[in-house]
Design a protein around this motif. Structure first.
Motif, PDB file in Angstrom:
ATOM      1  N   ALA A 263       0.727  -1.071  -0.063  1.00 32.82           N
ATOM      2  CA  ALA A 263       0.110  -0.024  -0.123  1.00 32.82           C
ATOM      3  C   ALA A 263       0.739   1.408  -0.059  1.00 32.82           C
ATOM      4  O   ALA A 263       0.544   2.312  -0.590  1.00 32.82           O
ATOM      5  N   LEU A 264       2.187   1.178   0.666  1.00 34.47           N
ATOM      6  CA  LEU A 264       2.966   2.459   0.654  1.00 34.47           C
ATOM      7  C   LEU A 264       3.526   2.523  -0.573  1.00 34.47           C
ATOM      8  O   LEU A 264       4.193   3.630  -0.958  1.00 34.47           O
ATOM      9  N   GLY A 265       3.911   1.374  -1.479  1.00 29.92           N
ATOM     10  CA  GLY A 265       4.607   1.638  -2.723  1.00 29.92           C
ATOM     11  C   GLY A 265       5.987   0.726  -2.466  1.00 29.92           C
ATOM     12  O   GLY A 265       6.614   0.772  -3.584  1.00 29.92           O
ATOM     13  N   GLY A 266       6.123  -0.006  -1.584  1.00 27.96           N
ATOM     14  CA  GLY A 266       7.135  -0.888  -1.088  1.00 27.96           C
ATOM     15  C   GLY A 266       6.999  -2.504  -1.873  1.00 27.96           C
ATOM     16  O   GLY A 266       5.856  -2.836  -1.978  1.00 27.96           O
ATOM     17  N   SER A 267       8.259  -2.981  -2.144  1.00 28.82           N
ATOM     18  CA  SER A 267       8.156  -4.243  -2.897  1.00 28.82           C
ATOM     19  C   SER A 267       9.076  -5.114  -2.335  1.00 28.82           C
ATOM     20  O   SER A 267       9.179  -6.260  -2.707  1.00 28.82           O
ATOM     21  N   ALA A 268      10.135  -4.759  -1.661  1.00 28.30           N
ATOM     22  CA  ALA A 268      11.019  -5.576  -1.065  1.00 28.30           C
ATOM     23  C   ALA A 268      10.451  -6.560  -0.303  1.00 28.30           C
ATOM     24  O   ALA A 268       9.581  -6.357   0.603  1.00 28.30           O
ATOM     25  N   GLU A 269      11.146  -8.186  -0.400  1.00 28.63           N
ATOM     26  CA  GLU A 269      10.487  -9.106   0.635  1.00 28.63           C
ATOM     27  C   GLU A 269      11.350  -9.044   1.675  1.00 28.63           C
ATOM     28  O   GLU A 269      10.782  -9.805   2.925  1.00 28.63           O
ATOM     29  N   HIS A 270      12.510  -8.791   1.700  1.00 28.07           N
ATOM     30  CA  HIS A 270      13.273  -8.789   2.969  1.00 28.07           C
ATOM     31  C   HIS A 270      14.090  -7.391   3.096  1.00 28.07           C
ATOM     32  O   HIS A 270      14.432  -6.616   1.914  1.00 28.07           O
ATOM     33  N   VAL A 271      14.513  -7.050   4.483  1.00 30.93           N
ATOM     34  CA  VAL A 271      15.298  -5.661   4.395  1.00 30.93           C
ATOM     35  C   VAL A 271      16.584  -6.326   5.096  1.00 30.93           C
ATOM     36  O   VAL A 271      16.297  -7.208   5.986  1.00 30.93           O
ATOM     37  N   GLU A 272      17.807  -5.503   5.186  1.00 28.94           N
ATOM     38  CA  GLU A 272      18.626  -5.647   5.816  1.00 28.94           C
ATOM     39  C   GLU A 272      18.681  -5.091   7.300  1.00 28.94           C
ATOM     40  O   GLU A 272      18.286  -4.104   7.294  1.00 28.94           O
TER      41      GLU A 272
END
Length: 392
Positions: A144-153
């Protein structure tokens, strides 16, 4: 440089704003205390537990949205406290929200426009509204925010220890767990020596320091900054007072190490001013400090247009706030590891049914609708200090 008024339109034409307008009919405030696994010290104080405010919204259809006010208990990080946030939520923000019809969380800025400041309190309701909005669209908060990363460091933030030896033990433990960078809290008298010791023991570990505005623009303190500049740090975070952008700009011209601003950045407008002055080369985005996900995304977009890297800072959030941080950190401009370590790093037990964990320095972004986490109601009741409701 782009200005903060250059705002994208976030309405996704493939998804109606909501199936129907959202109306919040009930706001519940819950004061919750969680003990820390071990005490944590910054340049201002030491703490062994955290008192945060959980916010639960109920809309006209019975759907629930959750948010977290992660304000410190004392006015050391910023002017807000647990008590001031409780009052602001109870007396101003919640009553203004009740009964309002809205399609998108950005519309609520007009509802709260008369309430100045109180950004930590605002962030709790803003996040809860985004949770409701994402659930109505049946998609994750990150999406909903526009993010697509499945994981973050994930990096880890380590406090001021009793000795350099204990600090080295803590760094070794977390490097062994696979965290992608180490952040060290510093303060006058605890800076050059401990940082040099860590750098000597861990020459290849990404390392940065955070002063929490503990230094002043004196010859003595600038000498400390120049010494830190020789230690191959990723950044020096918020060395000077929050309102002293010119001093940060002057220091940045003297150093090779990037200055990162945290407490100074309270909106997209302040971020634009800081970047225009050359006061920082990196920005720390904290959902709580910026008054919620709405403004946090604006700062992200401003920095992305300006070529400034950002990372997600933390306030030792419980699971609700940590899930919100993961959602915003899934946006493409978050290119540096953030302070989103696993809940088990700080708490023996969190308030989620499945606590957020880090695996080899990476944390999965929840993919279920809304925040994508399940609240453990029994855990909330176990750690509850106070509660109240606001209705029509």
């Amino acid at each position: 440089m782009s200005t903060p008024s250059d705002r994208r339109t976030y309405r996704d034409p493939s998804l109606p704003s909501t199936a129907s307008a959202i109306t919040v009919v009930r706001v519940e405030l819950m004061a919750v205390r969680l003990p820390l696994r071990r005490s944590f010290a910054t340049s201002s104080h030491r703490k062994d537990h955290l008192d945060h405010i959980l916010v639960k919204l109920t809309d006209q259809d019975g759907a629930e949205g959750w948010g977290e006010c992660a304000s410190p208990s004392h006015p050391y990080y910023g002017p807000e406290t647990f008590s001031s946030c409780w009052s602001a939520l109870r007396d101003y923000f919640a009553p203004a929200l009740i009964g309002e019809r809205w399609d998108h969380p950005e519309e609520l800025e007009t509802v709260w426009r008369r309430i100045r400041g109180n950004l930590f309190a605002r962030a709790a309701l803003d996040t809860a509204c985004w949770d409701l909005y994402a659930q109505h669209g049946n998609r994750s908060l990150a999406s909903a925010l526009g993010g697509s990363a499945e994981h973050v460091e994930a990096g880890v933030s380590l406090g001021i220890e009793e000795s350099i030896g204990e600090l080295l033990n803590q760094v070794e433990d977390h490097v062994g767990q696979g965290y992608r960078r180490i952040k060290l809290k510093i303060a006058p008298g605890w800076d050059v020596a401990p940082v040099a010791a860590v750098r000597a023991r861990f020459p290849d570990t990404p390392l940065q320091v955070d002063a929490n505005a503990a230094y002043s623009s004196t010859v003595e303190h600038r000498t400390v900054m120049r010494a830190l500049d020789t230690m191959a740090l990723r950044m020096i975070e918020q060395p000077f007072a929050t309102d002293d952008l010119l001093a940060h700009a002057e220091l940045q011209r003297e150093l090779t190490t990037p200055i990162c601003l945290d407490e100074s950045i309270t909106s997209a407008s302040t971020a634009h001013t800081a970047l225009s002055l050359g006061a920082a080369k990196i920005i720390n985005i904290k959902v709580s400090r910026l008054g919620g996900l709405t403004e946090a995304r604006r700062v992200h977009d401003l920095c992305a247009r300006s070529g400034i890297p950002v990372w997600c800072g933390g306030m030792h959030e419980f699971g609700v706030g940590r899930a919100a941080n993961l959602a915003v950190a899934a946006l493409p401009g978050f290119t540096l590891p953030g302070d989103i370590s696993g809940s088990d790093r700080y708490f023996t037990a969190d308030i989620l049914s499945s606590p957020i964990t880090a695996t080899r320095g990476r944390v999965r972004v929840p993919s279920a609708a809304g925040l994508g986490v399940t609240i453990d109601r029994d855990a909330v009741r176990t750690h509850l200090l106070d509660q109240m409701s606001v209705t029509q």
